[in-house]
Design a protein around this motif. Sequence first.
Motif, PDB file in Angstrom:
ATOM      1  N   ASN A 142       6.650   9.452  41.312  1.00 56.00           N
ATOM      2  CA  ASN A 142       7.425  10.113  42.236  1.00 56.00           C
ATOM      3  C   ASN A 142       6.849  10.101  43.662  1.00 56.00           C
ATOM      4  OD1 ASN A 142       5.360  12.127  42.091  1.00 56.00           O
ATOM      5  ND2 ASN A 142       6.626  13.182  40.854  1.00 56.00           N
ATOM      6  N   ASN A 143       7.429  10.632  44.500  1.00 56.96           N
ATOM      7  CA  ASN A 143       6.963  10.851  45.907  1.00 56.96           C
ATOM      8  C   ASN A 143       5.623  11.777  46.179  1.00 56.96           C
ATOM      9  OD1 ASN A 143       9.126   9.500  46.843  1.00 56.96           O
ATOM     10  ND2 ASN A 143      10.625  11.606  47.072  1.00 56.96           N
ATOM     11  N   GLU A 144       5.402  12.226  45.120  1.00 56.83           N
ATOM     12  CA  GLU A 144       4.015  13.474  45.096  1.00 56.83           C
ATOM     13  C   GLU A 144       2.979  12.502  44.416  1.00 56.83           C
ATOM     14  OE1 GLU A 144       7.089  14.808  44.152  1.00 56.83           O
ATOM     15  OE2 GLU A 144       7.040  15.139  46.269  1.00 56.83           O
ATOM     16  N   GLN A 171       2.985  11.549  41.246  1.00 64.14           N
ATOM     17  CA  GLN A 171       2.883  11.597  39.969  1.00 64.14           C
ATOM     18  C   GLN A 171       3.620  10.707  39.069  1.00 64.14           C
ATOM     19  OE1 GLN A 171       0.861  14.592  38.563  1.00 64.14           O
ATOM     20  NE2 GLN A 171       0.205  14.327  40.560  1.00 64.14           N
TER      21      GLN A 171
END
Length: 247
Positions: free
Chosen positions: A235-237, A239
């Motif tokens: 994902n964008n983070e 993770q």
Amino acid sequence: MAGFEKYRNMLTCQINQFLDEEGLINNPEYQKAFKNHCFGLNGQKYFPTKQTSSEKFLSKMVYGFREISDSYYFLKDIETYIGRFPYRNTKISQTRYLAYHFENYLNEIYLLKERLACYFTVIGRLYKKDSRHGLILKKTSSLSNFVDDSLKGIIKTRGTHVHQTRFTDEDLDRLKTQEFLTEHSGKKLKSLGNLFKEHYGITRRKYKQIIKANNGQVKKMLDICFDTLFEIIANNEGQIKHPKMDT
């Protein structure tokens, strides 16, 4: 940040997160196994623990990426090796040294292609039951075609020589003749020695420039591939998006 490095950092963060969550860094059994592994000591070299499905997933992702990363950095290493000859005053032929590293460069390009293809397949299988499986297969198939197109010129050069004869070209063939005559024809053709040195320098620079240019294109290719793979598995983070089942 370029795709290759972004993907590598994401996996590294996931490994560190796993070690922290499991408390392995401060676990005496883990420390002992890790020490035995790193220093080649007798005793248990792997920490006995049953992997969860998430850990197995991460293990496969990391192992495949490491193999690809090794191939890329081998290509970068050869870029350095081929620009130097550290074996003066030995019986190692300068021409064979040059040919050896260029042949290995071609072989490593082929190995990189195969490792990427294998990695794309592994990702497709890991997400086999994911709701996005069809889209993921479409993207990995597109990446496979992209890699094939990007490397086909180099692979063709490698493919024609590896099963028939060693790689050579007009410049390399000329060097072989000059070096042979300089070494084995006595004083009559000693004057060829200076010509050999001049042509060797020119040919070595040519191969180094070819490899440097190829490596630049390989890096761009890897950045594109791993930008796409990052979107699939993270994902964008940063993770990992573990396979999600349809409900």
